[in-house]
Motif scaffolding. Structure first.
Motif, PDB file in Angstrom:
ATOM      1  N   GLY A 234       0.804  -1.218   0.000  1.00 42.33           N
ATOM      2  CA  GLY A 234       0.000   0.000   0.000  1.00 42.33           C
ATOM      3  C   GLY A 234       0.836   1.267   0.000  1.00 42.33           C
ATOM      4  N   THR A 238       2.965   0.920  -7.590  1.00 44.82           N
ATOM      5  CA  THR A 238       2.507   0.940  -8.981  1.00 44.82           C
ATOM      6  C   THR A 238       2.684   2.325  -9.601  1.00 44.82           C
ATOM      7  N   ASP A 562      -5.589  -4.860  -5.292  1.00 44.88           N
ATOM      8  CA  ASP A 562      -5.885  -3.615  -4.598  1.00 44.88           C
ATOM      9  C   ASP A 562      -7.381  -3.360  -4.631  1.00 44.88           C
TER      10      ASP A 562
HETATM   11  P1  ADP Z   1       1.585  -1.286  -3.431  1.00 53.40           P
HETATM   12  O1  ADP Z   1       1.789  -1.928  -4.776  1.00 53.40           O
HETATM   13  O2  ADP Z   1       2.785  -0.563  -2.945  1.00 53.40           O
HETATM   14  O3  ADP Z   1       1.009  -2.230  -2.433  1.00 53.40           O
HETATM   15  P2  ADP Z   1      -0.378   0.285  -4.820  1.00 53.40           P
HETATM   16  O4  ADP Z   1       0.506   0.749  -5.916  1.00 53.40           O
HETATM   17  O5  ADP Z   1      -1.345  -0.781  -5.125  1.00 53.40           O
HETATM   18  O6  ADP Z   1       0.506  -0.137  -3.568  1.00 53.40           O
HETATM   19  O7  ADP Z   1      -1.129   1.580  -4.233  1.00 53.40           O
HETATM   20  C1  ADP Z   1      -2.003   1.497  -3.128  1.00 53.40           C
HETATM   21  C2  ADP Z   1      -3.192   2.431  -3.296  1.00 53.40           C
HETATM   22  O8  ADP Z   1      -2.783   3.799  -3.168  1.00 53.40           O
HETATM   23  C3  ADP Z   1      -3.848   2.305  -4.653  1.00 53.40           C
HETATM   24  O9  ADP Z   1      -5.246   2.322  -4.480  1.00 53.40           O
HETATM   25  C4  ADP Z   1      -3.405   3.534  -5.385  1.00 53.40           C
HETATM   26  O10 ADP Z   1      -4.355   3.955  -6.333  1.00 53.40           O
HETATM   27  C5  ADP Z   1      -3.242   4.550  -4.279  1.00 53.40           C
HETATM   28  N1  ADP Z   1      -2.223   5.561  -4.585  1.00 53.40           N
HETATM   29  C6  ADP Z   1      -0.967   5.322  -4.996  1.00 53.40           C
HETATM   30  N2  ADP Z   1      -0.265   6.469  -5.134  1.00 53.40           N
HETATM   31  C7  ADP Z   1      -1.116   7.459  -4.819  1.00 53.40           C
HETATM   32  C8  ADP Z   1      -0.990   8.895  -4.759  1.00 53.40           C
HETATM   33  N3  ADP Z   1       0.163   9.508  -5.063  1.00 53.40           N
HETATM   34  N4  ADP Z   1      -2.068   9.605  -4.378  1.00 53.40           N
HETATM   35  C9  ADP Z   1      -3.225   8.978  -4.053  1.00 53.40           C
HETATM   36  N5  ADP Z   1      -3.410   7.656  -4.086  1.00 53.40           N
HETATM   37  C10 ADP Z   1      -2.372   6.887  -4.452  1.00 53.40           C
END
Ligand code: ADP
Ligand code: ZN
Ligand code: ZN
Length: 750
Positions: A234, A238, A562
Motif C-alpha cells: 500500500g 505501482t 488492490d
Molecule cells: P503497493 O503496490 O505498494 O502495495 P499500490 O501501488 O497498489 O501499492 O497503491 C495502493 C493504493 O494507493 C492504490 O489504491 C493507489 O491507487 C493509491 N495511490 C498510490 N499512489 C497514490 C498517490 N500519489 N495519491 C493517491 N493515491 C495513491
C-alpha cells in the motif's frame, strides 16, 4: 555469402549451427528465420551468423553446402540482443540453443498455424469528398459513404457497416468511379475489451514516491542502474512504475513490467492502458494464439513500447529498452517450472546490462537473496516505509487454534474470525479469506488400516473436489497430474466402512462460509475456478464491483490485488506453508502472511487481519504479524548462514526420470559413482562440496515417472564451476529409458 543457421530441432546431433549458402537475391540478417534443408526434410531455423565463402574451413567447400530454401518473415524475428540472450540462457541452464531460442517467439509463429489477419479498408481517393457527394443525389448511400470517408482516414468495411447498411456494393461502385480506394490492411487481434480504459493522469505523488523516483530516474536517464525497491504494502509502488515508464517513453525507450501471476495482469494492464493507451501490450500464456502473436508483433514492430505480462514477457522483443520492473520480485513463479529453467530476474538483470536499461526489483517482502545482494551492493536499496496518505498498516491478531479446539470449537473458523467477519459484513465492507490449498478435503484415508488414497501415476494423496449441484459427481483429483477418480465408499484395502476425509481446502472454506452466513455472495479464486481465458478478470470484477462480499482463495489472492473496500483478511491456516520440507518454508510463510495482510485497509477504513495458527509462538508468524521485514531478514539470514543454506551455498541436483524404478535408480547410482570418482581426483572441488547424496526424490513418482536424484550442497564459490559443468555434461547420458536433468537452485526440490 554463407549463413550459420541453428535449426529448430531439439536433438543433441543438431545442436551446433550449420552452414548454408545464401541464394542470389536473398538478404537474410542475423536473427532472420529461414527454411533450410536438413537431410531429407525441410526445417525452420534461425540465422545466427554470416560469413564470406572464403572464411569457410577447408573441409567444408562451398559446393558441399545446400542453399537456404526461403525466408520466413518480412523482418528479422530476433533482435541481436535477444539472440545473445538466448545463447546466455542456453549456457546457464544447460539446454540446447534451439530450445532457448524457442523462448523468444510466440509458439504459434513457429508452428506456422497462425496467419496475419487482414481486413478490407476504404480510403478516399478524390480531393473533395463533399463536392463529389453533392453530385450523387440519386445514390444517397454512396454520398453518405463518401462523407464518412471525407477526413481521409481509412475505415474498415465492418466499421462502415455499423453506420451504413451493406456498404460493400456502394464502395465497389465508388471504387470503379475512382473516388475511393479499397485495400487490404492488417488487423491485430486484441485481448482488450470493447471499452478500453478511461484515461487517467498521475496524481500528486507522495513524498515516498517522489523520493524513490529521485533516486532511480537519474540512473535511468544514463541507461543504467539496478534497484531493489522495498516498499510496504500500500505504499503506492505501482504509481512509481507508471512514472518511470512514462519517463522511459519520453526518452524514446520502451519498458517491460512483469507481474508474478496471470491473475495479476488484468489489474496492472488496466493501470498502464489508462495511462498510456494502445502503447501498452500484454503478453502471457492465457492469451489465444492469435492474440499472443499479434501482441508480440505490435511490440516487435514498435507500435507498443510498454509490455505488461507474466514471466515469459521478459522475452518481449522491445527494441531500445529503458526499463524492466519486476513486481513482487520474491515470488517463485519467476523461476520457470519447465525446461529450460530460467530465472526471469536473472534474465532481466542480464537484459538490462546488455541493453542499457534500468532494473527495478520491487516487493514489500524482498527475497532473502535479493535483500542480501542489495546489502552487498549488487542492487541499490530504495525504501518506501509508509503507506499512501499515512494510512496505518493493518492490525494483526493471532489466534491459537489449539485453544479453539480445547474450547470445543471444531470449525475451521475461530470465534474471533467469525465475529470479525460479522462486523465487517454488517458495516458493508468486504473480506478476503485465504487458504493455501484447493479442493474440499485434502486427503482420504481409512480409519481401520491407515490406507490413504493415492494417485495411480504419482506418489501423492488425492484431494476431494465436491460438486455442490451433483454430489454423485464428487471426485478425487491428483493435483500433480490432474487424474481423477470416484471417492471410494469402503476401503479398497480392508473393505472397512471407516473411510474418512481429512484436511480442508478452499471449497470447504466456501461451504462453511455459506453455512455461517447464508445469502452472503462469495467468489472463490483458485486454479479450479480460473481455467477459462477471462475467468480471472471476471471473478475479480465481481468482487471489485461489490457483487460478491467475500473473496476466498489460494495464494493467487495473496498479493498485488488492490480492493479499497476490503477491511478484513482472514488467514485460515498459517502453518500450511511453514511445515513444507524446504529450506525456504519460513521465507514463504513470512511473505505470504505479510502479503495477505497487506490486502486489508487500503483505503480510508483501517484494516484488520486474523491469522489462525497452531504455532502462535513461531518467530516467522510473529515478525509477519508485526510486519517487521528487517527483523525477519536478520533472523533468517543468520539461520541460513549457520545452516549453510543459500545464499551461502548452492543446492543443485541431477534428477533422473524413468518409467521403471530400477532404471532411474541404476542411473542415479551410476552418476553418483561418477561424481565421487571425479571428486577424489579433484581435491579443490571436493573441498567446496559440502554434501553429495543419491536418493529417491521426495515425490518419488509423477505422471508415472519414477524419480531419483543426486543432491549436491556446494559452497557458492567460482571453484565449483567445473563440477557444475560436469553435472551439465552428465545430462547427455539421457536416453529414451531415462531422462536426466541438471538443476541449480531450483524453485522446488520435490
Ligand atoms: P503497493 O503496490 O505498494 O502495495 P499500490 O501501488 O497498489 O501499492 O497503491 C495502493 C493504493 O494507493 C492504490 O489504491 C493507489 O491507487 C493509491 N495511490 C498510490 N499512489 C497514490 C498517490 N500519489 N495519491 C493517491 N493515491 C495513491
Ligand atoms: Zn482400510
Ligand atoms: Zn497424479
Amino acid at each position: 555469402m554463407v549463413a550459420q543457421v541453428v535449426v529448430d530441432v531439439i536433438h543433441s546431433n543438431v545442436a551446433k549451427p550449420f552452414s548454408y549458402l545464401i541464394p542470389e537475391g536473398m538478404q537474410p540478417v542475423v536473427g532472420s528465420r529461414v527454411n533450410v534443408p536438413l537431410g531429407r526434410r525441410t526445417v525452420d531455423g534461425f540465422v545466427v551468423g554470416l560469413m564470406e565463402e572464403s572464411q569457410l574451413p577447408p573441409e567444408l567447400p562451398p559446393e558441399k553446402l545446400k542453399p537456404i530454401s526461403k525466408m520466413l518473415d518480412e523482418y528479422p524475428a530476433l533482435l541481436p540482443a535477444m539472440l545473445d540472450l538466448a545463447k546466455e540462457i542456453a549456457a546457464e541452464t544447460h539446454c540446447p540453443l534451439s530450445e532457448a531460442l524457442r523462448l523468444m517467439l510466440p509458439a504459434a509463429m513457429r508452428t506456422g498455424r497462425i496467419k496475419q489477419k487482414q481486413e478490407t479498408v476504404a480510403v478516399l481517393a478524390c480531393p473533395d469528398a463533399e463536392a463529389e457527394a453533392a453530385k450523387l443525389k440519386r445514390a444517397p448511400k454512396r454520398a453518405m459513404l463518401l462523407r464518412l470517408l471525407a477526413d481521409g482516414r481509412p475505415r474498415s468495411i465492418s466499421e462502415l457497416s455499423q453506420l451504413v447498411q451493406n456498404p460493400r456494393e456502394g464502395l465497389k461502385a465508388l471504387e470503379e468511379a475512382g473516388l475511393v480506394k479499397l485495400m487490404q490492411r492488417e488487423v491485430f487481434r486484441s485481448p482488450y475489451g470493447e471499452d478500453d480504459e478511461k484515461p487517467s493522469t498521475q496524481p500528486p505523488l507522495t513524498e515516498g514516491q517522489q523520493e524513490a523516483l529521485d533516486s532511480m530516474l537519474p540512473a535511468m536517464e544514463e541507461g543504467k542502474g539496478a534497484f531493489l525497491l522495498h516498499g510496504v504494502t500500500g505504499s503506492g509502488k505501482t504509481e512509481v512504475y507508471l512514472a518511470m515508464a512514462s519517463r522511459a517513453l519520453a526518452m524514446g525507450k520502451g519498458a517491460i513490467i512483469l507481474v508474478p501471476e496471470i491473475a495479476l495482469t488484468p489489474q496492472m494492464v488496466r493501470w498502464f492502458r489508462s495511462r498510456f493507451g494502445p502503447a501498452t501490450a500484454v503478453l502471457h500464456s492465457r492469451l489465444s494464439d492469435g492474440q499472443r502473436y499479434d501482441e508480440w508483433r505490435r511490440i516487435r514492430l514498435g507500435d507498443a513500447r510498454i509490455v505488461v505480462g507474466a514471466r515469459s514477457a521478459i522475452f518481449a522483443p522491445v527494441e531500445n529498452l529503458g526499463l524492466i520492473v519486476i513486481d513482487e520480485e520474491h515470488e517463485q513463479t519467476y523461476l520457470s517450472d519447465k525446461h529450460p529453467r530460467y530465472d526471469a530476474r536473472r534474465v532481466a538483470h542480464s537484459r538490462c546490462k546488455r541493453e542499457g536499461a534500468t532494473l527495478v526489483l520491487s516487493s514489500a517482502t524482498p527475497s532473502i537473496l535479493s535483500f542480501a545482494m542489495a546489502r552487498r551492493g549488487d542492487y541499490t536499496l530504495v525504501e518506501m516505509p509508509k503507506r499512501v496518505a499515512d494510512r496505518p498498516l493493518p492490525t494483526v491478531s493471532i489466534v491459537d487454534m489449539r485453544k479453539e479446539l480445547e474450547a470445543g470449537n471444531r470449525s475451521i473458523f475461530s470465534a474471533l474470525l467469525i465475529q470479525k467477519l460479522r462486523e465487517c459484513l454488517d458495516s458493508g465492507q468486504q473480506a478476503m479469506l485465504f487458504l493455501n490449498r484447493r479442493g474440499f478435503h485434502t486427503f482420504v484415508s481409512c480409519r481401520s488400516c491407515g490406507y490413504v488414497v493415492k494417485c495411480d501415476a504419482c506418489d501423492v494423496s488425492m484431494t476431494l473436489h465436491r460438486n455442490p449441484d451433483h454430489p454423485e459427481m464428487d471426485e478425487l483429483r491428483c493435483h500433480l497430474c490432474g487424474a481423477t477418480r470416484k471417492p471410494p465408499e469402503t476401503c479398497p484395502e480392508c473393505d472397512s466402512k471407516y473411510i474418512r476425509f481429512f484436511g480442508s481446502g478452499t471449497q470447504r472454506v466456501e461451504e462453511e462460509m455459506h453455512k455461517l452466513f447464508p445469502g452472503v455472495p462469495t467468489v472463490r479464486m483458485d486454479i479450479d475456478t480460473t481455467k477459462g481465458r477471462d475467468a480471472h478478470a471476471k471473478l475479480l470484477d465481481d468482487f471489485g464491483q461489490g457483487r460478491a462480499k467475500v473473496l476466498i482463495g489460494t495464494q493467487m489472492i495473496a498479493k498485488g490485488l488492490d480492493f479499497p473496500n476490503v477491511t478484513l483478511v482472514g488467514v485460515v491456516a498459517a502453518d500450511m506453508t511453514l511445515n513444507l520440507p524446504d529450506y525456504r518454508a519460513r521465507e514463504r510463510t513470512f511473505q505470504l502472511l505479510t502479503q495477505v495482510a497487506g490486502r486489508a485497509g487500503r483505503a480510508q477504513t483501517p484494516g484488520q487481519v486474523v491469522v489462525q495458527t497452531y504455532k502462535p509462538e513461531d518467530p516467522c508468524i510473529l515478525t509477519a504479524a508485526a510486519q517487521d521485514y528487517r527483523a525477519f531478514f536478520e533472523m533468517e539470514f543468520s539461520r541460513r548462514r549457520t545452516g549453510l543454506y543459500p545464499p551461502f551455498t548452492l543446492l543443485a541436483r541431477l534428477l533422473m526420470e524413468s518409467e521403471t524404478e530400477l532404471e532411474a535408480k541404476q542411473m542415479c547410482d551410476r552418476l553418483y559413482d561418477t561424481v565421487q570418482t571425479y571428486l577424489l581426483s579433484h581435491p579443490a572441488q571436493k573441498r567446496r562440496t559440502l554434501m553429495v547424496r543419491a536418493d529417491a526424490a521426495p515425490v518419488k513418482r509423477i505422471r508415472g515417472q519414477y524419480r531419483y536424484h543426486v543432491l549436491f550442497k556446494l559452497f557458492d564459490h567460482p571453484d565449483v564451476s567445473p563440477l557444475l559443468s560436469l553435472m551439465s555434461e552428465l545430462t547427455s547420458l539421457s536416453d529414451e529409458h531415462c531422462r536426466i536433468y541438471c538443476e541449480v537452485n531450483p524453485a522446488t526440490m520435490m
